[in-house]
Design a protein around this motif. Sequence first.
Motif, PDB file in Angstrom:
ATOM      1  N   TRP A   1      99.548  51.552 112.825  1.00  0.00           N
ATOM      2  CA  TRP A   1      99.950  52.908 113.459  1.00  0.00           C
ATOM      3  C   TRP A   1     100.563  51.938 114.894  1.00  0.00           C
ATOM      4  O   TRP A   1     100.908  52.685 114.944  1.00  0.00           O
ATOM      5  CB  TRP A   1      98.908  53.396 113.138  1.00  0.00           C
TER       6      TRP A   1
ATOM      7  N   PHE B   1     104.689  46.059 110.681  1.00  0.00           N
ATOM      8  CA  PHE B   1     104.147  48.203 110.742  1.00  0.00           C
ATOM      9  C   PHE B   1     104.088  47.682 108.809  1.00  0.00           C
ATOM     10  O   PHE B   1     102.709  47.851 108.359  1.00  0.00           O
ATOM     11  CB  PHE B   1     104.767  48.828 110.281  1.00  0.00           C
ATOM     12  N   HIS B   2     104.692  47.309 107.835  1.00  0.00           N
ATOM     13  CA  HIS B   2     104.523  47.723 106.723  1.00  0.00           C
ATOM     14  C   HIS B   2     103.656  45.752 106.586  1.00  0.00           C
ATOM     15  O   HIS B   2     102.497  45.973 105.379  1.00  0.00           O
ATOM     16  CB  HIS B   2     105.831  46.603 105.601  1.00  0.00           C
TER      17      HIS B   2
ATOM     18  N   ARG C   1     104.211  51.147 113.945  1.00  0.00           N
ATOM     19  CA  ARG C   1     104.820  51.999 114.107  1.00  0.00           C
ATOM     20  C   ARG C   1     105.877  53.443 115.210  1.00  0.00           C
ATOM     21  O   ARG C   1     106.291  53.668 114.704  1.00  0.00           O
ATOM     22  CB  ARG C   1     103.983  53.007 112.692  1.00  0.00           C
TER      23      ARG C   1
ATOM     24  N   SER D   1     107.412  51.647 116.570  1.00  0.00           N
ATOM     25  CA  SER D   1     109.198  51.636 115.992  1.00  0.00           C
ATOM     26  C   SER D   1     109.641  52.680 116.534  1.00  0.00           C
ATOM     27  O   SER D   1     110.676  53.391 116.338  1.00  0.00           O
ATOM     28  CB  SER D   1     108.841  50.998 114.433  1.00  0.00           C
TER      29      SER D   1
ATOM     30  N   GLU E   1     109.376  47.554 112.404  1.00  0.00           N
ATOM     31  CA  GLU E   1     108.982  48.125 110.859  1.00  0.00           C
ATOM     32  C   GLU E   1     108.324  46.915 109.861  1.00  0.00           C
ATOM     33  O   GLU E   1     107.350  47.728 109.474  1.00  0.00           O
ATOM     34  CB  GLU E   1     110.236  48.713 111.009  1.00  0.00           C
TER      35      GLU E   1
ATOM     36  N   TYR F   1      99.516  46.983 108.065  1.00  0.00           N
ATOM     37  CA  TYR F   1      98.578  47.885 106.872  1.00  0.00           C
ATOM     38  C   TYR F   1      98.523  47.879 105.357  1.00  0.00           C
ATOM     39  O   TYR F   1      97.862  48.255 104.667  1.00  0.00           O
ATOM     40  CB  TYR F   1     100.048  49.410 106.601  1.00  0.00           C
TER      41      TYR F   1
END
Length: 301
Positions: free
Chosen positions: A154, A134-135, A157, A160, A131, A138
């Motif tokens: 993605w 991902f952030h 994600r 995850s 996670e 992104y």
Amino acid sequence: MKFLKDGARAVVTATWVGIIVNAFLTILKAVGGVLSGSRALIADALHSASDIVGSIVVLLAVKIANRPPDREHPYGHGKAENVASLIVAILLIIVGAEVAYSSGKIFFGERPVPPGKLALAIIIISILIKEVLFHYKYRLGKKYNSTALITEAWHHRSDSLSSLAALIGIGAAILGGKFNIPWLLYGDAVAGLAVSLIVVKVGYSLAKESSLVIMEKVLDDESVEPYIHTACSIDGVRRVDTIHARTHGSYLVIDLKLGINPDLSIEEGHRIGKRVKKQLMEKHSEVEDVLVHLNPYNDKN
């Protein structure tokens, strides 16, 4: 390309971070899956391994995308990122199919054995790390308009989410073994199948999006409104007859036809076209090139 060059170093750094973290998670999940006897965790290890391959593809794509335009590629090499996104997406689909096959075999074989609690701990660690990745990717992908990095985000994600499915399945299988509930023992295998469906769905969505860009799909009417407004603000432009804006990786190329006074000289019309191009590229940083065609404007049309 100017819009990606500013963040090329950040994109490459983020990709290397992903490779290192995924290498760690792949080893952790594979060893943990073998020691705990969790099919879902082993399946998740394969997913993390596919992330490494995807990241390597992204690194190559960023390097190619930053090459300047040449005779064979007058619009630049930006679509290398979209090709990379498509490769990563196809890789996801293949991994998803492999996970489904390996997890589905348990329903036609021996009675499943509940995995150890080690699998739960590893899965929880994986979810938290993925996670964060991902952030991180992104936000960088959006900041520098890197389609390949957004696809990579993605990918994390999906890993995850698949880990979350594995967590539920492993937990159910452990409870089934502890309280002697036979059908719960299949939770680990069911989780593996759920992981595969998530991975395939994400891969399909990303492949579809990348394919549309590669096939020269232009932006919709709402998205090109700001460019029309900018062009019409230039003195001498009576109307934008047509406009086509298409994505090349991290930047845009715009083709537009302008309606101008038919009584103007060729030189005057040329100056108007140059001002439109300059204004579009200065006001909209994502625009890399503009091709202008001039039409005689007629009130009756």
